[in-house]
Design a protein around this motif. Structure first.
Motif, PDB file in Angstrom:
ATOM      1  N   LEU A  84      -8.003  11.641   8.641  1.00 32.97           N
ATOM      2  CA  LEU A  84      -6.746  10.982   9.007  1.00 32.97           C
ATOM      3  C   LEU A  84      -7.011   9.473   8.977  1.00 32.97           C
ATOM      4  CD1 LEU A  84      -3.774  11.407  10.397  1.00 32.97           C
ATOM      5  CD2 LEU A  84      -4.973  10.567  12.422  1.00 32.97           C
ATOM      6  N   PHE A  85      -6.197   8.740   8.233  1.00 32.87           N
ATOM      7  CA  PHE A  85      -6.354   7.292   8.114  1.00 32.87           C
ATOM      8  C   PHE A  85      -5.263   6.569   8.887  1.00 32.87           C
ATOM      9  CE2 PHE A  85      -8.500   8.819   4.325  1.00 32.87           C
ATOM     10  CZ  PHE A  85      -9.529   7.919   4.117  1.00 32.87           C
ATOM     11  N   ARG A  86      -5.608   5.419   9.455  1.00 34.92           N
ATOM     12  CA  ARG A  86      -4.612   4.456   9.914  1.00 34.92           C
ATOM     13  C   ARG A  86      -4.426   3.468   8.763  1.00 34.92           C
ATOM     14  NH1 ARG A  86      -3.290   1.370  14.801  1.00 34.92           N
ATOM     15  NH2 ARG A  86      -1.646  -0.040  14.070  1.00 34.92           N
ATOM     16  N   ALA A  87      -3.189   3.325   8.280  1.00 28.41           N
ATOM     17  CA  ALA A  87      -2.906   2.494   7.091  1.00 28.41           C
ATOM     18  C   ALA A  87      -2.735   1.033   7.499  1.00 28.41           C
ATOM     19  CB  ALA A  87      -1.671   3.023   6.373  1.00 28.41           C
ATOM     20  N   ARG A  88      -3.812   0.454   8.028  1.00 23.20           N
ATOM     21  CA  ARG A  88      -3.714  -0.921   8.543  1.00 23.20           C
ATOM     22  C   ARG A  88      -3.353  -1.926   7.452  1.00 23.20           C
ATOM     23  NH1 ARG A  88      -5.451  -1.106  13.753  1.00 23.20           N
ATOM     24  NH2 ARG A  88      -6.788   0.597  14.453  1.00 23.20           N
ATOM     25  N   ARG A  92       0.071  -4.319   7.259  1.00 21.63           N
ATOM     26  CA  ARG A  92       0.073  -5.778   7.102  1.00 21.63           C
ATOM     27  C   ARG A  92       0.914  -6.183   5.892  1.00 21.63           C
ATOM     28  NH1 ARG A  92      -5.431  -5.372   9.003  1.00 21.63           N
ATOM     29  NH2 ARG A  92      -6.334  -5.367   6.922  1.00 21.63           N
ATOM     30  N   GLU A  93       0.759  -5.428   4.805  1.00 18.15           N
ATOM     31  CA  GLU A  93       1.528  -5.702   3.584  1.00 18.15           C
ATOM     32  C   GLU A  93       3.029  -5.602   3.868  1.00 18.15           C
ATOM     33  OE1 GLU A  93       1.314  -6.290   0.291  1.00 18.15           O
ATOM     34  OE2 GLU A  93       3.100  -5.297  -0.504  1.00 18.15           O
ATOM     35  N   LEU A  94       3.431  -4.642   4.697  1.00 21.04           N
ATOM     36  CA  LEU A  94       4.853  -4.445   5.004  1.00 21.04           C
ATOM     37  C   LEU A  94       5.316  -5.336   6.153  1.00 21.04           C
ATOM     38  CD1 LEU A  94       5.017  -0.521   4.879  1.00 21.04           C
ATOM     39  CD2 LEU A  94       5.665  -2.127   3.060  1.00 21.04           C
ATOM     40  N   ASP A  95       4.366  -5.969   6.840  1.00 19.72           N
ATOM     41  CA  ASP A  95       4.693  -6.794   8.012  1.00 19.72           C
ATOM     42  C   ASP A  95       5.593  -6.013   8.974  1.00 19.72           C
ATOM     43  OD1 ASP A  95       4.731  -9.010   9.662  1.00 19.72           O
ATOM     44  OD2 ASP A  95       6.476  -9.899   8.653  1.00 19.72           O
ATOM     45  N   THR A  96       5.126  -4.808   9.302  1.00 19.15           N
ATOM     46  CA  THR A  96       5.917  -3.932  10.173  1.00 19.15           C
ATOM     47  C   THR A  96       5.203  -3.716  11.502  1.00 19.15           C
ATOM     48  OG1 THR A  96       6.865  -1.706  10.395  1.00 19.15           O
ATOM     49  CG2 THR A  96       4.834  -1.869   9.137  1.00 19.15           C
ATOM     50  N   PRO A  97       5.939  -3.584  12.594  1.00 18.77           N
ATOM     51  CA  PRO A  97       5.293  -3.229  13.862  1.00 18.77           C
ATOM     52  C   PRO A  97       4.949  -1.740  13.936  1.00 18.77           C
ATOM     53  CG  PRO A  97       7.663  -3.439  14.193  1.00 18.77           C
ATOM     54  CD  PRO A  97       7.394  -3.815  12.753  1.00 18.77           C
ATOM     55  N   ALA A  98       5.391  -0.972  12.950  1.00 23.68           N
ATOM     56  CA  ALA A  98       5.094   0.466  12.959  1.00 23.68           C
ATOM     57  C   ALA A  98       3.597   0.703  12.798  1.00 23.68           C
ATOM     58  CB  ALA A  98       5.860   1.171  11.838  1.00 23.68           C
ATOM     59  N   VAL A 391       8.345   6.674   4.049  1.00 19.63           N
ATOM     60  CA  VAL A 391       7.575   5.897   5.032  1.00 19.63           C
ATOM     61  C   VAL A 391       7.977   4.424   4.969  1.00 19.63           C
ATOM     62  CG1 VAL A 391       5.259   5.005   5.561  1.00 19.63           C
ATOM     63  CG2 VAL A 391       5.601   7.465   5.150  1.00 19.63           C
ATOM     64  N   LEU A 392       8.155   3.889   3.768  1.00 16.57           N
ATOM     65  CA  LEU A 392       8.552   2.479   3.645  1.00 16.57           C
ATOM     66  C   LEU A 392       9.903   2.253   4.332  1.00 16.57           C
ATOM     67  CD1 LEU A 392       7.501   1.359   0.029  1.00 16.57           C
ATOM     68  CD2 LEU A 392       6.142   1.593   2.102  1.00 16.57           C
ATOM     69  N   GLU A 393      10.818   3.200   4.157  1.00 13.62           N
ATOM     70  CA  GLU A 393      12.123   3.083   4.830  1.00 13.62           C
ATOM     71  C   GLU A 393      11.976   3.113   6.348  1.00 13.62           C
ATOM     72  OE1 GLU A 393      15.117   5.127   1.504  1.00 13.62           O
ATOM     73  OE2 GLU A 393      14.782   6.126   3.425  1.00 13.62           O
ATOM     74  N   GLU A 394      11.149   4.031   6.828  1.00 16.14           N
ATOM     75  CA  GLU A 394      10.976   4.161   8.281  1.00 16.14           C
ATOM     76  C   GLU A 394      10.251   2.939   8.863  1.00 16.14           C
ATOM     77  OE1 GLU A 394      11.978   6.669  10.510  1.00 16.14           O
ATOM     78  OE2 GLU A 394      13.280   7.193   8.826  1.00 16.14           O
ATOM     79  N   ALA A 395       9.292   2.403   8.092  1.00 14.39           N
ATOM     80  CA  ALA A 395       8.569   1.208   8.553  1.00 14.39           C
ATOM     81  C   ALA A 395       9.525   0.018   8.601  1.00 14.39           C
ATOM     82  CB  ALA A 395       7.389   0.917   7.622  1.00 14.39           C
ATOM     83  N   GLN A 400      13.243  -3.646  11.676  1.00 15.95           N
ATOM     84  CA  GLN A 400      14.596  -4.087  12.027  1.00 15.95           C
ATOM     85  C   GLN A 400      14.859  -3.884  13.530  1.00 15.95           C
ATOM     86  OE1 GLN A 400      16.259  -5.757   9.831  1.00 15.95           O
ATOM     87  NE2 GLN A 400      14.782  -5.232   8.224  1.00 15.95           N
ATOM     88  N   ALA A 401      14.341  -2.781  14.045  1.00 18.29           N
ATOM     89  CA  ALA A 401      14.557  -2.484  15.466  1.00 18.29           C
ATOM     90  C   ALA A 401      13.561  -3.210  16.358  1.00 18.29           C
ATOM     91  CB  ALA A 401      14.450  -0.969  15.693  1.00 18.29           C
ATOM     92  N   GLY A 402      12.525  -3.802  15.731  1.00 19.21           N
ATOM     93  CA  GLY A 402      11.483  -4.461  16.529  1.00 19.21           C
ATOM     94  C   GLY A 402      10.708  -3.485  17.405  1.00 19.21           C
ATOM     95  N   GLU A 403      10.515  -2.274  16.895  1.00 17.50           N
ATOM     96  CA  GLU A 403       9.836  -1.239  17.686  1.00 17.50           C
ATOM     97  C   GLU A 403       8.521  -0.796  17.058  1.00 17.50           C
ATOM     98  OE1 GLU A 403      13.958   0.795  19.413  1.00 17.50           O
ATOM     99  OE2 GLU A 403      12.476   2.039  18.378  1.00 17.50           O
ATOM    100  N   GLU A 404       7.562  -0.527  17.928  1.00 22.22           N
ATOM    101  CA  GLU A 404       6.229  -0.112  17.482  1.00 22.22           C
ATOM    102  C   GLU A 404       6.207   1.399  17.266  1.00 22.22           C
ATOM    103  OE1 GLU A 404       2.441  -0.213  19.979  1.00 22.22           O
ATOM    104  OE2 GLU A 404       2.505  -2.244  19.178  1.00 22.22           O
ATOM    105  N   ARG A 405       6.959   1.881  16.272  1.00 18.61           N
ATOM    106  CA  ARG A 405       7.048   3.328  16.074  1.00 18.61           C
ATOM    107  C   ARG A 405       5.804   3.869  15.371  1.00 18.61           C
ATOM    108  NH1 ARG A 405      13.227   3.179  13.687  1.00 18.61           N
ATOM    109  NH2 ARG A 405      14.192   2.303  15.562  1.00 18.61           N
ATOM    110  N   VAL A 406       5.477   5.116  15.650  1.00 20.09           N
ATOM    111  CA  VAL A 406       4.307   5.764  15.054  1.00 20.09           C
ATOM    112  C   VAL A 406       4.764   6.738  13.977  1.00 20.09           C
ATOM    113  CG1 VAL A 406       2.279   7.189  15.479  1.00 20.09           C
ATOM    114  CG2 VAL A 406       3.004   5.498  17.190  1.00 20.09           C
ATOM    115  N   ILE A 407       4.302   6.475  12.754  1.00 23.51           N
ATOM    116  CA  ILE A 407       4.695   7.275  11.591  1.00 23.51           C
ATOM    117  C   ILE A 407       3.480   8.057  11.095  1.00 23.51           C
ATOM    118  CG2 ILE A 407       5.535   7.181   9.206  1.00 23.51           C
ATOM    119  CD1 ILE A 407       6.821   4.453   9.941  1.00 23.51           C
ATOM    120  N   LEU A 408       3.633   9.351  10.888  1.00 23.34           N
ATOM    121  CA  LEU A 408       2.555  10.164  10.308  1.00 23.34           C
ATOM    122  C   LEU A 408       3.012  10.689   8.949  1.00 23.34           C
ATOM    123  CD1 LEU A 408      -0.105  11.735  10.254  1.00 23.34           C
ATOM    124  CD2 LEU A 408       0.992  13.507  11.664  1.00 23.34           C
TER     125      LEU A 408
END
Lengths: 454, 454
Positions: A84-88, A92-98, A391-395, A400-408
């Motif tokens: 299982l990877f964390r896509a760090r 960063r590339e997406l500049d997302t809080p997800a 995933v890109l849409e969800e990130a 947009q929501a400014g939320e640290e959501r967790v996507i698997l």
């Protein structure tokens, strides 16, 4: 940064000892498959000409967990537990809080999740004294997996490969042959079902299934093997989700949304069913998102009806979202997603609102895949690229929501045999076939006579 | 059987923090490279037009260990530590008392050991303000690795791909392009070195190196990057051997013989140098076995002399076993092994009797590879297939002697882009080119004027 984990690994001893059977946790009574001739509920005996009894019993089992035979777990050790990877880098590339995680099944010898069930099926057939397995393959992932599994258990393997994939991916054929399998381009001249479909030279999964079923039904020493759709196939894939639950716990997080691609549904089921069981039992709010191709939009545009699993109508009728059993999808590169129906268990979850579905075009999918490759390194198969698009849409929604959501994300396989498709995308030569209203009307007209589903 | 480990995994925290520099442990004084014009020892300044100073200092460092920059270790986490497997299925298939282990580098995004140095080189060039790297590639493994590494550090990447591989492996090109690189077929029309070699349409690593060096030397914002041979490249690969030492300790065994394939030597160096350092310091009896193709038998048939690293004679003269710098090997499928020379450090170890070398034909090599694929699942690249051939010989020797010998194999990459070669082998269409006495005589006649080596 140096102390941040990029991947979460489990030891071999943490390979699951049981598969998760979601059937007893589903609300309502199970909707039975129907015999294609009598239209009466099909029982174990109806499946006996094609499958060994051990797999048939798994198909209909009411037990919530089924023990994995030790020789199967031994083979799983060749690549499991998968990482299982964390896509760090992608974050960063997406500049997302997800927080984006992906469970990578491309580490198997065949390069996808498919060996999880191929090994289990080859083992049970070998135990039953069967000498040969016949199957179909779309993208080549399933045929490769079964060829690999058969080589380990001393079985012969005969693969009908969908014509468009056979032409696009000659090296998938060579891979199967390296493991000792025999490969036929479908539609072939070897079966009635093949000869009846000469007007569809690109073939389809439905046609190739008919050919393999026909061969298996006509020989005593040969069984049929299916790489998706059926309950026992989804069952075998649940090693993915069970490991992912343990690995997300190592990471100290719980997914807000779990995303996978859907062709026949076994990859999606394997990742999500263990999570869905927890949700059904606890009432947790996890979302589940199924990504499919706009060219073959079974879950988003299909109708929920009894339909055949194959083109010729040889299989039992199954309750599922379908585009009609003889629909021949355009030859998109995600060959593994070119199927007219979906796993009945998954369709029930979509119908019940537990699983959402979205469809994506071919170019937007490859755009997402290239972005993933250039940040995370791994070149995804065209099938999971659909899930990456989601995933890109969800990130972006998290941003947009400014939320640290967790996507698997379920990254079901690599794209090493799909680079002709990447080549076409990078050169701007990739088409974006759509499923039209006319396609839908034609599909409805082709549905078989069958009882309505309550 | 259920308690037996198949693989040995290390956590990310056990990725080595330093590279092992074998140079200070080697007996005798180092033999310096020579400037191609003056024939005087070449110093750091002579290399400055092609490489950043950080890599030049690694090339000549007298320190026994060199710290790995943290951003490089961060990228290593995408696939490292790589797994060590016990080949239990192969052992049973061979009915040998030998214990066979393999360290598998095919788990990297590019599919081989090459990213270990590509990432380090891209990082140091980016730190030095360089905008673009030019390089050559034989099998495509190195070009893929550098394209991947450049995409992570924001560098452009320009690859000259040996003509025969360019034709045999179109998807390796697509892979490099997916990561954003530009790929030219070599010999190309873009350089003097390319235009001068039109009579060798299949190309060679030597010609492609000349083309890339020429491009790098002619542009201020562009450096050259080499995937093997040089000291700093061997250095970066020593993460392999350091991890293998820790993993063999987990398995509770010590190798009696360590086996790898040799093209330029970096894969072999990366696996063996950490073990060789222990042997040089402790006097242990471990054997080291280098496997190369009979069509390009540098270590087994070459002469130990100063020679150029490239065809055009643009690089410094290096002390090595060579078949002559303008030798164009037959287009065997192990494109990564088609090099006229070998890493000077490795050549010194062969000359000193620390490392043995053996050469194998193409068909016996693929026969070994198919046997491996059908027992262990992984389809090996044609390059490490040479090492597998040697493993089969050693496993048989152990059987003849009735001894439980421990064999460690470096499985440097997978063969997902080499299935055309497997196809040719399975169809009986694979050739077995040999290196002839006439080839050797011609090679000797082409060696440059240079001082003899003591």
């Amino acid at each position: 940064m140096s102390e941040e984990n990029v991947k979460y690994l489990l030891p071999e001893s943490d390979i699951p000892t049981h598969w998760v059977n979601l059937l007893p946790d589903l609300p309502g009574d199970p909707i039975p498959p129907l015999h294609p001739g009598t239209l009466q509920p099909a029982g174990p005996d109806d499946l006996a000409p094609l499958f060994p009894m051990a797999l048939i019993l798994q198909e209909v089992s009411p037990e919530p967990e089924i023990e994995i035979p030790e020789p199967v777990r031994e083979v799983y050790k060749l690549w499991r537990p998968s990482p299982l990877f964390r896509a760090r880098r992608l974050e960063r590339e997406l500049d997302t809080p997800a927080h984006i995680y992906y469970k990578y099944e491309g580490v198997s010898p065949a390069g996808s999740h498919k060996p999880n069930t191929a090994v289990a099926q080859a083992y049970e057939n070998a135990q039953a004294g069967i000498k040969r397995l016949a199957t179909e393959t779309g993208a080549g992932q399933w045929g490769s997996a079964l060829a690999f599994a058969c080589s380990l258990f001393g079985l012969e393997c005969e693969v009908f490969m969908v014509g468009s994939s056979y032409d696009q991916k000659p090296y998938r054929r060579s891979m199967m042959e390296t493991w000792g399998a025999t490969v036929h381009r479908s539609p072939s001249e070897l079966t009635d079902s093949g000869r009846a479909n000469e007007e569809h030279p690109t073939g389809s999964l439905g046609i190739a299934i008919s050919e393999a079923v026909e061969v298996a039904a006509s020989r005593d020493d040969t069984n049929y093997s299916l790489g998706s759709v059926l309950n026992h196939v989804c069952l075998h894939q649940t090693v993915i989700g069970q490991e992912a639950i343990a690995q997300m716990a190592m990471a100290g997080e719980q997914p807000d949304v779990v995303i996978g691609c859907v062709g026949g549904g076994s990859n999606f089921a394997g990742l999500t069913f263990p999570f869905i069981r927890d949700v059904l039992r606890s009432g947790a709010k996890t979302r589940f998102l199924a990504a499919e191709p706009a060219a073959c939009p079974t879950l988003t545009r299909g109708v929920y009806r009894y339909d055949f699993g194959d083109t010729a109508g040889l299989t039992p009728l199954m309750p599922m979202y379908t585009l009609g059993h003889d629909f021949v999808p355009p030859p998109v590169h995600a060959g593994g997603l070119r199927y007219h129906g979906d796993a009945p268990m998954l369709c029930g979850l979509v119908r019940g609102g537990v699983v959402e579905a979205r469809a994506y075009g071919q170019n937007e999918t490859f755009e997402a895949a290239v972005r993933f490759a250039r940040s995370e390194g791994i070149i995804p198969g065209p099938e999971p690229a659909h899930a990456i698009r989601a995933v890109l849409e969800e990130a972006d929604a998290a941003k947009q929501a400014g939320e640290e959501r967790v996507i698997l994300l379920g990254l079901s396989g690599h794209g090493h045999f799909d680079l002709a498709a990447y080549d076409a995308f990078l050169a701007g030569r990739l088409e974006d076939p759509e499923f039209s209203a006319e396609d839908m009307e034609a599909a409805l007209g082709r549905l078989p006579e069958a009882p309505a589903i309550a």
